[in-house]
Design an enzyme around this catalytic site. Structure first.
Site, PDB file in Angstrom:
ATOM      1  N   HIS A 137     -25.265   7.774-107.925  1.00 39.83           N
ATOM      2  CA  HIS A 137     -24.208   8.789-107.927  1.00 39.83           C
ATOM      3  C   HIS A 137     -22.879   8.067-107.667  1.00 39.83           C
ATOM      4  CE1 HIS A 137     -21.792  12.072-106.129  1.00 39.83           C
ATOM      5  NE2 HIS A 137     -22.605  12.916-106.753  1.00 39.83           N
ATOM      6  N   ASP A 214     -29.142   6.213 -99.809  1.00 35.30           N
ATOM      7  CA  ASP A 214     -28.477   7.492-100.044  1.00 35.30           C
ATOM      8  C   ASP A 214     -29.585   8.546-100.192  1.00 35.30           C
ATOM      9  OD1 ASP A 214     -27.515   9.753-101.296  1.00 35.30           O
ATOM     10  OD2 ASP A 214     -26.340   8.698-102.806  1.00 35.30           O
ATOM     11  N   GLN A 217     -30.570  13.404-102.203  1.00 32.66           N
ATOM     12  CA  GLN A 217     -31.531  14.188-102.998  1.00 32.66           C
ATOM     13  C   GLN A 217     -32.948  14.067-102.464  1.00 32.66           C
ATOM     14  OE1 GLN A 217     -30.656  16.356-105.095  1.00 32.66           O
ATOM     15  NE2 GLN A 217     -28.564  15.747-105.594  1.00 32.66           N
ATOM     16  N   LYS A 240     -27.419  20.294 -98.995  1.00 26.44           N
ATOM     17  CA  LYS A 240     -28.538  20.166 -99.943  1.00 26.44           C
ATOM     18  C   LYS A 240     -29.870  20.420 -99.239  1.00 26.44           C
ATOM     19  CE  LYS A 240     -26.109  16.674-102.700  1.00 26.44           C
ATOM     20  NZ  LYS A 240     -25.543  17.382-103.834  1.00 26.44           N
ATOM     21  N   CYS A 378     -21.851  13.509-111.885  1.00 29.97           N
ATOM     22  CA  CYS A 378     -21.234  12.453-111.071  1.00 29.97           C
ATOM     23  C   CYS A 378     -22.053  11.173-111.134  1.00 29.97           C
ATOM     24  CB  CYS A 378     -21.057  12.891-109.605  1.00 29.97           C
ATOM     25  SG  CYS A 378     -20.031  14.339-109.445  1.00 29.97           S
TER      26      CYS A 378
HETATM   27  N1  C6P Z   1     -24.791  15.352-105.875  1.00 31.17           N
HETATM   28  C1  C6P Z   1     -25.219  16.890-107.708  1.00 31.17           C
HETATM   29  O1  C6P Z   1     -25.031  17.940-108.322  1.00 31.17           O
HETATM   30  P1  C6P Z   1     -21.870  15.077-101.104  1.00 31.17           P
HETATM   31  O2  C6P Z   1     -20.962  15.591-102.195  1.00 31.17           O
HETATM   32  O3  C6P Z   1     -21.174  14.077-100.203  1.00 31.17           O
HETATM   33  O4  C6P Z   1     -22.564  16.164-100.353  1.00 31.17           O
HETATM   34  O5  C6P Z   1     -23.067  14.294-101.852  1.00 31.17           O
HETATM   35  C2  C6P Z   1     -22.758  13.272-102.749  1.00 31.17           C
HETATM   36  C3  C6P Z   1     -24.013  12.761-103.394  1.00 31.17           C
HETATM   37  C4  C6P Z   1     -24.429  11.470-103.101  1.00 31.17           C
HETATM   38  N2  C6P Z   1     -25.569  10.971-103.603  1.00 31.17           N
HETATM   39  C5  C6P Z   1     -26.349  11.689-104.420  1.00 31.17           C
HETATM   40  C6  C6P Z   1     -27.629  11.083-104.923  1.00 31.17           C
HETATM   41  C7  C6P Z   1     -25.979  13.003-104.768  1.00 31.17           C
HETATM   42  O6  C6P Z   1     -26.769  13.709-105.566  1.00 31.17           O
HETATM   43  C8  C6P Z   1     -24.768  13.540-104.258  1.00 31.17           C
HETATM   44  C9  C6P Z   1     -24.314  14.910-104.656  1.00 31.17           C
HETATM   45  C10 C6P Z   1     -24.550  16.693-106.373  1.00 31.17           C
HETATM   46  O7  C6P Z   1     -25.978  16.017-108.130  1.00 31.17           O
HETATM   47  C11 C6P Z   1     -23.102  17.084-106.417  1.00 31.17           C
HETATM   48  S1  C6P Z   1     -22.136  15.957-107.396  1.00 31.17           S
END
Ligand code: C6P
Length: 420
Positions: A137, A214, A217, A240, A378
C-alpha cells in the site's frame, strides 16, 4: 477463553459464527441504498461498527470525558484508567510482552511514518537498504521513499509472481548485509495475499535487519501474535477492526522504543522542560505528544472485546467460506479476470471485466445496493504490475452472508449486460 465480552456475546459457538446474530449488532447494515438492501463489501477500506463500540464511545462522552494523565479529579482518573485499560487490551490482543510496547497513533499510516522518521532517521546511513515489496500500500512505500531521500539509503523492491505470491527467491537474493529494515504487509489490500511474514522475519533477522509488518489488512481476519512472529514493529488501524477511525496502534519491541527519539514534541511526552534542555518520558508516552484520541482508544478496546468474543478461528473460517463461494462463482463469468490468486488469501477479491471499466462496474453494483471499492486501492505499483488501470474489489467481513455474495455475482452479470 471466557472473557467478560465472551460471556456477553454468544454469536460464536465453538467454531461456528451465528451471522444473523452478529448482523443485529451492526446498525448501519440495516438500510437500503437506491431502494435495495445494503450489501456492504468494502470492508478492506473500513468496517462497519457494532453497537458495542458505538455505546462505548457514547458512554465515555456522556460520563467520563476528561483529559488523560493530567488531572487529579475523578473524571480524569476514570478517563485515564479507561485509556490505559484499552492499551492493555491491545497488548493482550497482539500478545505483546508489555503494554509499554503499545503506542496509540492515528492509524497504520502514522505508525509507519513514526518508525521511518524516528527509528529510520536515527539509524540509516547512505548505502543502507530498506526492503519493501511490489504489493505494498502507498502507506508502506512513500514513508520509506521519503526516508531514503533524507538519509541516502536505497529502496529495494521484492517482486511478486503472477498469482500474487511474493518471490521467495528474489527476497532471499535481495536480503544482504546492507539491509537494515524490511517493511512488508501481513496481507495485501489489493490482492488479498497473506504473506509468509514469520519466515520473512526470520530470514531478515539472519542478516541483522529489523522488520516492520503492516497489519492493516490482517488483524480483523487472522490471529496475530507479535511474539511468535518475532516482528520488531507491527502496525494496524482501529477502523478496519470494527473500531473507530482516527485511532491505530504501533507495536514495537521495548528495547527499540527505548532507544528511539520522539516523533513529535508537545505536552505529556516530557519529564522536564526548560529553555536549555528537555527530557522525555519513557515509551509509550514519549510517542504520544498532545491530547490523544481517548474515545478512539476506548472504542478500539470495545472492538477488540467484540472480535475476541467471536474468536478469530470462527471469523477466519466464515470469511474463507465466503471467499471460496465468491471466487468459484465469479470465475465462471466470461471475460472476468481475478487479480490475485494466491493459495493463502484473506477475504479480498479484486477483478477486472473485459471491456468494462472498474468504475462502471462499481456504479452498477452500487445501483444494486452492493458497495465495493474500485480504483487502484492506494497500490498503484500493483496495478502497474498486472497491467490494469484499476480493479473492482469486494472485501468480506464477519457479518457478510452467502446471499450477499449472490447479490455481488448478480450485480456483475448486470454490469456485463449493461456495458458488455
Ligand atoms: N487501505 C483500502 O481500501 P490507514 O489509512 O492509515 O488506516 O491505513 C493505510 C493502509 C496501510 N496498509 C494497508 C495494507 C492498507 O490496506 C491500508 C488502508 C484501505 O485498501 C484504504 S486506502
Amino acid at each position: 477463553m471466557t472473557t467478560a465480552a465472551g460471556r456477553m456475546h454468544s454469536a460464536a459457538r465453538a467454531d461456528v459464527l451465528d451471522v444473523e446474530r452478529v448482523r443485529a449488532d451492526f446498525p448501519a447494515l440495516h438500510q437500503t441504498v437506491h431502494g435495495q438492501p445494503l450489501v456492504y463489501l468494502d470492508n478492506a477500506a473500513t468496517t462497519q461498527k457494532p453497537r458495542q463500540v458505538i455505546e462505548a464511545l457514547d458512554r465515555y462522552y456522556r460520563s467520563d470525558n476528561a483529559n488523560v494523565h493530567r488531572g487529579v479529579h475523578a473524571l480524569s482518573e476514570r478517563a485515564t484508567a479507561a485509556y490505559e485499560a484499552a492499551r492493555e487490551k491491545v497488548r493482550e490482543f497482539l500478545n505483546a510482552q508489555s503494554a509499554q510496547e503499545i503506542v496509540f497513533v492515528r492509524g497504520t499510516t502514522e505508525a509507519i511514518n513514526l518508525v521511518a522518521q524516528s527509528w529510520g532517521r536515527t539509524n540509516l546511513r547512505p548505502d543502507d537498504e530498506v526492503v519493501i515489496t511490489e504489493t505494498e500500500h502507498h502507506s508502506n512505500i512513500v514513508p520509506w521513499q521519503m526516508l531514503c531521500g533524507q538519509t541516502g539509503a536505497q529502496l529495494r523492491v521484492v517482486p511478486v509472481e503472477d498469482n500474487g505470491v511474493l518471490s521467495a527467491e528474489r527476497y532471499a537474493q535481495i536480503l544482504g548485509r546492507r539491509t537494515r529494515l524490511v517493511a512488508v504487509a501481513h496481507c495485501s489490500n489489493a490482492l488479498g495475499t497473506i504473506n509468509p511474514v514469520k519466515r520473512m522475519i526470520s530470514q531478515a533477522h539472519e542478516v541483522g535487519a529489523l522488520v516492520m509488518v503492516d497489519g492493516a489488512q490482517a488483524v480483523a481476519h487472522l490471529s496475530v501474535d507479535v511474539r511468535d512472529l518475532d516482528c520488531d514493529f507491527y502496525a494496524f488501524s482501529g477502523h478496519k477492526l470494527y473500531g473507530p477511525t482516527g485511532i491505530g496502534v504501533l507495536y514495537a519491541k521495548r528495547a527499540l522504543l527505548q532507544e528511539m527519539p520522539p516523533y513529535q514534541g508537545g505536552g505529556e511526552m516530557v519529564k522536564h522542560v526548560s529553555f536549555d534542555r528537555t527530557s522525555y518520558l519513557d515509551p509509550p508516552l514519549r510517542f504520544e505528544a498532545g491530547t490523544p484520541d481517548i474515545a478512539g482508544a476506548i472504542g478500539l478496546g470495545a472492538a477488540i472485546d467484540y472480535v475476541d468474543a467471536l474468536g478469530s478461528e470462527a471469523i477466519g473460517r466464515h470469511e474463507r467460506e465466503l471467499l471460496m463461494q465468491a471466487t468459484a462463482a465469479i470465475s465462471r463469468i466470461p471475460g472476468l479476470r481475478i487479480i490475485g490468486t494466491a493459495p493463502e488469501k484473506t477475504g479480498i477479491l479484486s477483478f477486472v471485466l473485459d471491456g468494462v471499466h472498474a468504475h462502471d462496474v462499481g456504479t452498477i453494483l452500487d445501483m444494486q445496493g452492493v458497495a465495493v471499492r474500485v480504483g487502484h486501492h492506494c497500490a498503484m505499483p500493483v496495478m502497474q504490475r498486472y497491467g490494469v488501470p484499476a480493479t473492482a474489489r469486494a472485501s468480506f467481513a464477519l457479518y457478510n452472508t452467502r446471499e450477499e455474495v449472490d447479490a455481488l455475482v448478480a450485480g456483475i452479470y448486470r454490469a456485463k449486460e449493461v456495458f458488455g
